[in-house]
Design an enzyme around this catalytic site. Structure first.
Site, PDB file in Angstrom:
ATOM      1  N   SER A  19       6.657   1.772  -3.729  1.00 56.78           N
ATOM      2  CA  SER A  19       6.856   2.823  -2.724  1.00 56.78           C
ATOM      3  C   SER A  19       6.378   2.463  -1.335  1.00 56.78           C
ATOM      4  CB  SER A  19       6.184   4.129  -3.177  1.00 56.78           C
ATOM      5  OG  SER A  19       4.835   3.902  -3.525  1.00 56.78           O
ATOM      6  N   ASP A  21       0.242  11.969   1.548  1.00 57.34           N
ATOM      7  CA  ASP A  21       0.124  12.699   0.288  1.00 57.34           C
ATOM      8  C   ASP A  21      -1.069  12.102  -0.460  1.00 57.34           C
ATOM      9  OD1 ASP A  21       1.017  10.316  -0.849  1.00 57.34           O
ATOM     10  OD2 ASP A  21       3.063  11.028  -1.148  1.00 57.34           O
ATOM     11  N   HIS A  59      -0.038   7.972  -0.576  1.00 55.51           N
ATOM     12  CA  HIS A  59       0.566   7.149   0.461  1.00 55.51           C
ATOM     13  C   HIS A  59       0.003   7.474   1.842  1.00 55.51           C
ATOM     14  CE1 HIS A  59       3.467   7.609  -2.866  1.00 55.51           C
ATOM     15  NE2 HIS A  59       3.625   6.314  -2.685  1.00 55.51           N
TER      16      HIS A  59
END
Length: 363
Positions: A49, A338, A341
């Site tokens: 990610s 979040d 991240h």
């Protein structure tokens, strides 16, 4: 911590369990000045990610970020699938190198020939070096990303011919970012590998898989390969919540596992650099810089480093970070967007540290 976790229903807990498989992993920053005899026509990324530019948008998975409030601070305020409030390290690097403003996902349906020629990302949120890791959320494995890379090479040949394609591959910068999902989730949170491996042997599995992947892309033409190691996974907000104590301190067992893996990875990358002819294989340490930011946030203009901007910041990630939840008023004060991240500012600070220390070794 207990009141927060007990407030979720069993179905919500299952969702938390699944989306916890995502990885951790601002605009502006140090410009990368290339040596006079060096050209970099493209940047090509693989991983999870941190480098996912929207590859998961059309996959049947919970590991997505193509909805509000992700992308909240972009110019258009539109979520693109990037796990941040705006840009990612992939975007920052291609801009810092003067190639383009944003790196697209290879699976972006609007991708054109120009974008292919200057680089794409094959990365998929939730992926990892352990083959079991991407299976847990139905995302793209490194084997899948390698297959797409082969397809990409054939597309390049169709656009510019074989000789120019080889030139692009030889001179491009390849980024490989993974490992956090394997450690934080597949091994610790989900625990599906604990019966088979202790931490030292599991780190050997990860390093072996990473080494094999690097050899695979080398065989296909990659020469300049930059590999990011694992961050202090035990200090990510979600891991603080799930595995820290009642004070949400860093989970030290997770961090020690990351350090062990990082040491072994560094040794293997040095070996590959010395044995693969004409290769430039560089290990990028993000563990120490990220930990330094967490320990001295005010030095970097940050105020909050133990929770994210979205929701409570303790556990929200992917579908749990959504438009129904409040977000902080100023994401630039937060290291994390979040619970896994970083914010754009967090990424920017980290990448400036990395570029400043390592860019001269990449070419």
């Amino acid at each position: 911590m207990q009141p927060l976790l007990s407030s979720y229903s069993s179905s919500s807990s299952l969702t938390i369990f699944l989306v916890s498989l995502l990885l951790v992993g601002d605009h502006g920053g140090a410009r990368i000045i290339l040596p006079a005899n060096v050209t970099v026509p493209a940047v090509i990324a693989f991983g999870d990610s941190i480098m996912d530019q929207g590859a998961n948008n059309n996959l049947n998975t919970l590991a997505k970020a193509n909805f509000a409030p992700y992308g909240k601070d972009s110019v258009a305020g539109i979520p693109t699938g990037r796990f941040s409030n705006n840009r990612t390290p992939a975007d920052m690097l291609v801009e810092q190198m003067g190639i383009k403003e944003f790196m697209p996902a290879y699976l972006d349906p609007s991708l054109d020939d120009k974008e292919l020629l200057t680089g794409v990302s094959f990365a998929s949120a939730g992926s990892g070096f352990d083959p079991q890791t991407p299976n847990l959320l139905g995302v793209l494995s490194f084997a899948d990303q390698l297959d797409q890379f082969k397809e990409y090479i054939e597309k390049l040949k169709g656009i510019v011919g074989e000789e120019r394609t080889q030139y692009i591959l030889t001179n491009s910068l390849f980024l490989v970012v993974a490992g956090s999902n394997d450690l934080a989730n597949t091994y610790f949170t989900i625990g599906i590998r604990k019966l088979q491996y202790d931490i030292p042997s599991y780190s050997n599995l990860m390093v072996s898989s990473a080494s094999n992947f690097i050899k695979d892309i080398y065989k296909l033409g990659a020469r300049r390969i930059v590999v990011f190691n694992a961050p202090p996974v035990g200090c990510l907000p979600l891991q603080r919540t799930l595995s820290g104590n009642e004070h949400r301190m860093c989970a030290e067992k997770h961090n020690k596992a990351a350090q062990l893996y990082n040491n072994k990875l560094q040794a293997e990358l040095k070996h590959l650099h010395n044995t693969l002819a004409e290769s430039k294989i560089v290990n990028i340490d993000i563990y120490k810089p990220l930990l330094a930011i967490m320990k001295n946030p005010k030095q970097y203009g940050l105020e909050v480093v133990d929770r994210g901007c979205c929701g409570t910041g303790n556990i929200e990630v992917a579908i749990l970070c959504n438009r129904l939840l409040p977000t902080c008023l100023d994401a630039s004060k937060y290291l994390f967007w979040d619970s896994f991240h970083p914010t754009e500012k967090g990424y920017n600070i980290l990448m400036n540290e990395v570029v400043g220390r390592h860019a001269s070794d990449w070419f």
